[in-house]
Design a protein around this motif. Structure first.
Motif, short mmCIF file in Angstrom:
data_model
loop_
_atom_site.label_atom_id
_atom_site.label_comp_id
_atom_site.label_asym_id
_atom_site.label_seq_id
_atom_site.Cartn_x
_atom_site.Cartn_y
_atom_site.Cartn_z
N SER B 173 0.22 -0.89 -0.15
CA SER B 173 0.03 0.05 -0.05
C SER B 173 0.80 1.16 -0.12
N TYR B 175 0.58 5.86 -1.23
CA TYR B 175 0.61 6.75 -1.73
C TYR B 175 0.64 7.53 -3.05
N GLU B 178 4.40 7.56 -4.17
CA GLU B 178 5.86 7.15 -3.27
C GLU B 178 5.77 6.32 -3.18
N PRO B 240 -4.88 7.44 -6.99
CA PRO B 240 -5.81 6.10 -5.86
C PRO B 240 -6.78 5.75 -6.80
N ILE B 293 -3.24 2.07 -3.66
CA ILE B 293 -2.72 3.17 -4.33
C ILE B 293 -3.77 3.79 -2.43
N LYS B 294 -3.78 4.46 -1.71
CA LYS B 294 -4.54 5.26 -0.68
C LYS B 294 -4.61 6.94 -1.34
N PRO B 295 -5.30 7.80 -1.48
CA PRO B 295 -5.83 8.63 -1.65
C PRO B 295 -5.17 9.59 -0.98
N LEU B 296 -4.25 10.71 -1.48
CA LEU B 296 -3.28 11.78 -0.28
C LEU B 296 -4.56 12.34 0.17
N VAL B 308 5.49 13.88 -3.88
CA VAL B 308 5.61 12.98 -2.81
C VAL B 308 6.92 12.66 -2.51
N PHE B 400 4.24 16.17 0.14
CA PHE B 400 3.15 15.22 0.85
C PHE B 400 4.35 14.04 1.58
N PRO B 402 5.30 10.81 2.76
CA PRO B 402 4.29 9.63 3.13
C PRO B 402 4.69 8.67 4.49
N GLY B 405 2.99 11.63 6.92
CA GLY B 405 1.57 11.40 6.49
C GLY B 405 1.18 12.58 6.51
#
Lengths: 248, 617
Positions: B173, B175, B178, B240, B293-296, B308, B400, B402, B405
């Motif tokens: 997982s 971002y 990243e 994401p 893939i997580k959203p920012l 990022v 950002f 990661p 966070g």
């Protein structure tokens, strides 16, 4: 008062354009940042909202080109070109993408200026022009009947004759355009190209393949799953899956 | 001697001119002279020229090294309007053979001049027996070092597979932007008969960056010795949502008898060098690797442009003082780890004291310890408008992080320039004064940029509006044309036959007159009513006969009616005479026409009309 109304009428598209520019600029910023997938998603939303917006198709094509998806890029450029064939940007990028797949916008040996003039108006514009000429011819002729009587040399009748002549020319032009590369055509959008079968079904023999990005003539659309397509340059035709080809 | 003097002078002039023309230069250097066989070295080729762009060096074919591009950095200086560009191209070299290895001359050609570097020699020594401490300047090289096998590899080995291919990522997982490292390892416990063919995986919602070189080594899994080759890549997610790495494939020829010893120290060289298919061809593929893939998170600062990673930002001008109108290079450098290729230029603050010209960016990427690091420099050309102490305010850049966070916002220090009054020559910036006559050469081509136009041009709008009308609307002009054609014919017919139309309309006009007369009678205007009825009656008879009846005597009129309408009876003629006399009497003797008498006349005229319409046909 009349001038004010005219000014308001002219200002309406400008105001609408200013409203939409914000959204488009947002997608263009994503493109600029190299976030082509996200920009493409935005451009697709724009196309869904306004299918006749040539810049939506053009920008989506640019994003697809950057993502190296040449077939869909050529399809989107072709759609933009059919909507606005006068744009130098659209022509340039379409030609550039076509050259990447061994094709050309201007056929070999054809003068570029002649090609430009031939495609100076879109098919939609040509159809609309023909309709307007039909209206003008009919109205002028009707006026000629009522005002000029039997005199064919009257101004209304002369206008009607000129409109009729132009109508014939535009219809001939439209007819000629029906045989051009972008009319009744499609683009192979499947990555890796599409198989050309000798009949509409998997049980028929594969005897040729059309590469991704190739503009093909669509000869028959009656079958549910297959188009009959033709490659005029090679002089061959065959059946290809509808899912592999996007109709321009 | 005197005879040869002009020739000698010309030669001397040429010798003096030659260095002056040597504007394109190239130099090459390595970061070390000695390297272990399992290590890497960096080769930097610097090309300098007197124009805004310089050519890329053409690397010769180097059999003794594997070569990987590792970025480029650019610097431009403009002094008195004269531009000088210097671009450093960095390459990572992995040695393939022991001993003194030569890097041949590297040449550049800009179409007019050619420049070459001298040859470089690097000594390649054997790998150290003990694992060496980690060096920050060089990537860690896992070759020939026992590695702990991954759980997937152990599972494959437990199943008894002699050859297998495994792909694993260092995280499941991440971002968008990243770094995710993927390792694709090809294990074999049997010798192969030919060079295996590797087909890299496809990526969905990911872009990849190679992490060279290919690592080779050996490992023991569950008591079986395996030789392995490992290819690593850094992945960066685009958006994401789900992302995936497709299957990677290796096609290998597995022989019946051993042909390459997998534990040979030069296994990989043989492994890669052998050609010709022998034995059985086998295909090995990796499993699909799915990533989330997580959203920012929300709350990005206004200066956030999608970067990022972990960065720092600095700003500097190429000199502290300048003249008004003279160009100054102002660089903003973003350094750190992350996908530097995707980092966009920070938004430049408004500078009323300067004219700001185009941005140039240069990228210098390092891949030490399998981490993408480096710096990206955005160079702006600033031209001070007037003299005095001028300050370039801080440039904001946010990214950002990661690991933490959260978003971080950085800003550069303000940069102050002392600007002196500029001369006339300095007011205009000439970017290429030395080559004003040189032709423009296209160095490449690309698609045009996206458009910010909205597609609301008047012509497509108008055509769209016309074509959107329903089809039946377009039958309108045809209907109008048909109607006007009929009207024109009707008018012509009417003009050609006036008597016929008067004959047909006689009745309706007479009826209208009667109605009008009755209205006059009601209003008490009996004389006007009688006069109207009298005129109407004579007009009716005239329209029916086609001759002016008022000019005839009553007898002649009767004869005319009889001749035009032979079927007219004596009774109808009598009625006509009677009404005519009555109307004439009242018309010429108004005193005799009372209200009731006038009304009777109107009724009588009305009844006579009904009667005559049947006979006068």
């Amino acid at each position: 008062m009349r001038r004010l109304l005219l000014a308001l009428l002219l200002a309406l598209p400008a105001a609408a354009a200013a409203y939409d520019r914000g959204e488009l600029a947002e997608f263009n910023d994503l493109y600029r940042a190299g976030q082509y997938e996200e920009a493409l998603e935005g451009y697709r939303q724009l196309i869904a909202k306004e299918p006749s917006n040539q810049w939506g198709w053009y920008n989506a094509a640019n994003a697809l080109f950057r993502l190296n998806r040449m077939g869909p890029a050529i399809y989107h450029y072709s759609r933009a070109f059919t909507l606005d064939p006068r744009s130098q940007d659209i022509r340039g990028n379409l030609d550039f993408a076509l050259r990447h797949t061994g094709q050309r916008l201007v056929p070999e040996g054809a003068p570029a200026a002649l090609h430009y003039f031939y495609y100076i108006v879109s098919e939609r514009e040509l159809k609309a022009l023909s309709l307007l000429l039909f209206w003008l011819g009919c109205l002028a002729w009707a006026a000629g009947f009522l005002l000029d009587g039997n005199k064919w040399s009257g101004p209304a009748c002369r206008t009607a004759a000129a409109a009729g002549l132009l109508l014939l020319c535009s219809l001939a032009w439209l007819g000629a355009r029906q045989t051009s590369a972008f009319s009744s055509a499609g683009v192979v959008t499947k990555a890796g190209g599409t198989r050309m079968l000798s009949g509409p079904g998997d049980n028929f023999k594969t005897y040729a393949s059309a590469p991704e990005g190739r503009i093909v003539k669509i000869l028959d659309t009656d079958d549910e799953a297959y188009y009959e397509i033709g490659l005029p340059k090679e002089g061959i035709k065959g059946w290809a899956l509808k899912t592999d080809i996007d109709k321009i | 001697m005197r005879k040869n003097l002009p020739v000698l002078l010309a030669l001397a002039a040429l010798l003096c001119a030659a260095p002056a023309r040597a504007l394109l230069t190239v130099t090459a250097g390595t970061d070390r002279d000695t390297v272990q066989i399992d290590d890497n070295l960096y080769l930097t080729v610097t090309v300098s020229g007197d124009s805004a762009s310089v050519p890329e060096p053409k690397l010769p074919n180097m059999q003794n090294f594997n070569v990987y591009s590792s970025g480029r950095s650019q610097s431009i200086s403009i002094i008195n309007g004269k531009i000088t560009t210097s671009v450093s191209f960095t390459y990572m070299l992995t040695p393939r053979f022991l001993g003194a290895q030569t890097i041949p001359s590297i040449s550049v050609f800009n179409g007019r001049e050619k420049a070459v570097t001298s040859e470089l020699t690097v000594t390649v020594v054997k790998a150290a027996q003990q694992p060496k401490p980690q060096q920050p300047a060089a990537p860690r090289q896992p070759a020939a070092r026992p590695q702990r096998p991954s759980p997937a590899a152990r599972t494959a080995a437990v199943k008894g597979e002699r050859i297998f291919l495994k792909a694993e990522t260092d995280r499941k997982s991440a971002y968008p932007g990243e770094q995710i490292n993927i390792s694709i390892k090809f294990y074999t416990s049997v010798p192969l008969s030919s060079n295996p063919q590797y087909m890299p995986p496809s990526f969905k919602n990911l872009i990849s960056e190679d992490l060279p070189p290919v690592r080779n080594g050996e490992t023991e899994i569950n008591g079986t010795r395996y030789a392995y080759s490992e290819i690593k890549a850094a992945l960066f997610a685009l958006a994401p949502g789900p992302a995936q790495v497709g299957p990677a494939t290796v096609i290998a020829q597995v022989p019946a008898q051993d042909q390459i010893d997998p534990f040979d120290p030069n296994f990989f060289q043989k492994f890669m060098a052998m050609s010709g298919a022998q034995g059985r061809s086998m295909e090995f593929t990796t499993d699909l690797v799915k990533l989330d893939i997580k959203p920012l998170p929300a709350g990005a600062p206004a200066s956030f442009g999608g970067a990022v990673g972990d960065y720092t930002v600095t700003a500097a001008a190429d000199r502290p003082d300048a003249r008004a109108g003279e160009a100054v290079n102002f660089s903003v450098t973003v350094s750190g780890s992350g996908n530097l290729k995707a980092v966009i230029a920070p938004k430049f603050p408004d500078l009323p004291d300067f004219k700001v010209f185009d941005t140039m960016s240069s990228l210098d990427v390092r891949k030490d310890n399998d981490v993408i690091t480096g710096k990206k420099t955005f160079t702006y050309i600033l031209v001070p408008r007037s003299e005095g102490r001028k300050t370039v305010p801080p440039v904001r850049f946010s990214y950002f992080d990661p690991r933490a966070g959260e978003y971080r916002e950085l800003q550069t220090e303000p940069v102050t320039l002392t600007v002196e009054k500029g001369g006339q020559a300095a007011k205009s910036v000439n970017f290429n004064p030395g080559n004003s006559g040189a032709p423009v050469r296209a160095s490449g081509s690309d698609i045009a940029y996206v458009s910010d136009r909205t597609g609301r041009d008047s012509l497509p709008l108008l055509s769209g509006a016309v074509l959107s009308l329903p089809w039946w609307v377009h039958t309108g002009p045809l209907a109008l044309l048909t109607l006007s054609f009929w009207l024109a014919r009707f008018n012509r017919f009417k003009l050609a036959n006036p008597l016929l139309f008067r004959f047909r309309q006689a009745r309706s006009e007479a009826s209208r007159d009667i109605d009008e007369a009755e209205a006059l009678i009601k209003a008490g205007k009996t004389n006007e009513a009688v006069a109207l009825l009298y005129d109407s009656f004579l007009d009716y008879l005239s329209d029916k006969c086609g001759l002016k009846v008022s000019a005839l005597t009553m007898k002649k009129a009767g004869e005319l009616i009889k001749s035009r309408f032979p079927k007219a009876t004596e009774r109808s003629l009598g009625e006509i005479r009677e009404l005519w006399e009555a109307l004439e009497l009242r018309h010429y003797s108004p005193g005799t026409a009372g209200r009731e008498g006038a009304g009777d006349l109107a009724k009588k005229y009305s009844l006579l009309l009904e009667f005559l319409e049947k006979e006068l046909r």
